[in-house]
Design an enzyme around this catalytic site. Sequence first.
Site, PDB file in Angstrom:
ATOM      1  N   GLU A  34       5.860   3.897  -0.359  1.00  0.00           N
ATOM      2  CA  GLU A  34       4.598   4.646  -0.317  1.00  0.00           C
ATOM      3  C   GLU A  34       3.405   3.696  -0.167  1.00  0.00           C
ATOM      4  OE1 GLU A  34       2.227   5.683  -3.403  1.00  0.00           O
ATOM      5  OE2 GLU A  34       3.678   5.344  -5.002  1.00  0.00           O
ATOM      6  N   LYS A 168       4.256   7.654 -14.601  1.00  0.00           N
ATOM      7  CA  LYS A 168       3.192   6.797 -15.136  1.00  0.00           C
ATOM      8  C   LYS A 168       2.916   7.149 -16.601  1.00  0.00           C
ATOM      9  CE  LYS A 168       0.851   7.644 -11.628  1.00  0.00           C
ATOM     10  NZ  LYS A 168       1.351   7.920 -10.329  1.00  0.00           N
TER      11      LYS A 168
HETATM   12  N1  PSU Z   1       2.804   4.758  -8.924  1.00  0.00           N
HETATM   13  C1  PSU Z   1       2.164   3.566  -9.052  1.00  0.00           C
HETATM   14  N2  PSU Z   1       0.886   3.496  -8.579  1.00  0.00           N
HETATM   15  C2  PSU Z   1       0.279   4.552  -7.945  1.00  0.00           C
HETATM   16  C3  PSU Z   1       0.968   5.791  -7.814  1.00  0.00           C
HETATM   17  C4  PSU Z   1       2.235   5.824  -8.319  1.00  0.00           C
HETATM   18  O1  PSU Z   1       2.740   2.601  -9.577  1.00  0.00           O
HETATM   19  O2  PSU Z   1      -0.846   4.408  -7.487  1.00  0.00           O
HETATM   20  C5  PSU Z   1       0.374   6.940  -7.055  1.00  0.00           C
HETATM   21  C6  PSU Z   1       1.515   7.607  -6.283  1.00  0.00           C
HETATM   22  O3  PSU Z   1       1.148   7.633  -4.926  1.00  0.00           O
HETATM   23  C7  PSU Z   1       1.630   8.994  -6.858  1.00  0.00           C
HETATM   24  C8  PSU Z   1       0.195   9.261  -7.202  1.00  0.00           C
HETATM   25  O4  PSU Z   1       2.175   9.898  -5.956  1.00  0.00           O
HETATM   26  O5  PSU Z   1      -0.213   8.007  -7.803  1.00  0.00           O
HETATM   27  C9  PSU Z   1       0.053  10.451  -8.115  1.00  0.00           C
HETATM   28  O6  PSU Z   1      -1.246  10.911  -8.052  1.00  0.00           O
HETATM   29  P1  PSU Z   1      -1.628  12.351  -8.649  1.00  0.00           P
HETATM   30  O7  PSU Z   1      -1.407  12.184 -10.125  1.00  0.00           O
HETATM   31  O8  PSU Z   1      -3.078  12.550  -8.287  1.00  0.00           O
HETATM   32  O9  PSU Z   1      -0.722  13.335  -7.993  1.00  0.00           O
END
Ligand code: PSU
Length: 315
Positions: A34, A168
Amino acid sequence: MIHNGGASAPIERIVVHPEVAEAVSAGDPVVALESTIISHGLPRPENLRVAREIEAIVRSRGAVPATIAVLDGTVCVGLTDQQLTDVATRDDIVKASVRDLPAVVARSASAATTVAATSLIARNAGIEVFATGGLGGVHRQARDSWDESADLTTLGTTPVVVVCSGVKSILDVGATLERLETLNIAVLGYQTSKFPGFYLTDSGHPIDWRVDDPAEAADVMAAREVLGITSAIVVANPIPMEEQLDPDIHDAALTEGLNSADARGITGKDVTPFLLDHFHRVTHGASLMANATLVVRNAELAARIASARSLAQRS
Ligand code: PSU
Ligand code: MN
């Protein structure tokens, strides 16, 4: 391919890098990666260094890396080094989940893709294995905010394998595990029965299924296919205890970050980048080091799983 108003040259809306296309059609191992972690998850200039390191470790394990992003309206599956640099350094890169993709492409804009958007694009390109740092999930104030990442619902309908270090730690981990269950997303601990806590080795939550090597993960993929199940499999790969963020530092940074996000009225898709940035600042790079370590390790394991899957499909 869509024609631009009929008059000018046709614009390719989805471009698969030739090396990736060749590997996919030959059944060779490919790992999708990603790009939001590069543009919005890690600070500059370390983001570009880590992005290159992730690709390099995938190659060193005999698989082809396919980092996914949208550049000037084109969905790119596999980036050149210049394109990777663009994602890491350009100021016009927005964060795109699945729902943002049509508008980004139609406007010829540029975006980094989240776990949700990356897995969807990967699967459409015939790539089954995907590596990231930590999944999105249910936010801690979700009872009031309804903030749950589209990573969850997308993985519920996208048959990929996502190698990650859990979700996370800024999230409500227990609630996220419940949602993964509801959405039929399998969770396999890699050499562990404890769900990892992203920056931390153990989130404190148990998991039911454990695999001990890449071939076992490939067996589960094969069984999923036979059963006609179309949801994702999460392979949860913990950061080693010696390399985790100090739990006390972690908890202090998290409390402070959540309060600060609240005080500043940070909402929606800005919450995750805000909290990750807060961690990197207040831990003086310790969380950054842990984040880089875990994502590189996940990419390595993903390459090994893709190789095991490729081998199994040939026999
Ligand atoms: N994992 C990481 N760093 C990130 C993310 C995930 O180590 O920046 C990103 C991923 O792209 C994930 C996103 O899909 O954060 C989730 O964002 P939200 O909570 O707005 O859906
Ligand atoms: Mn959200």
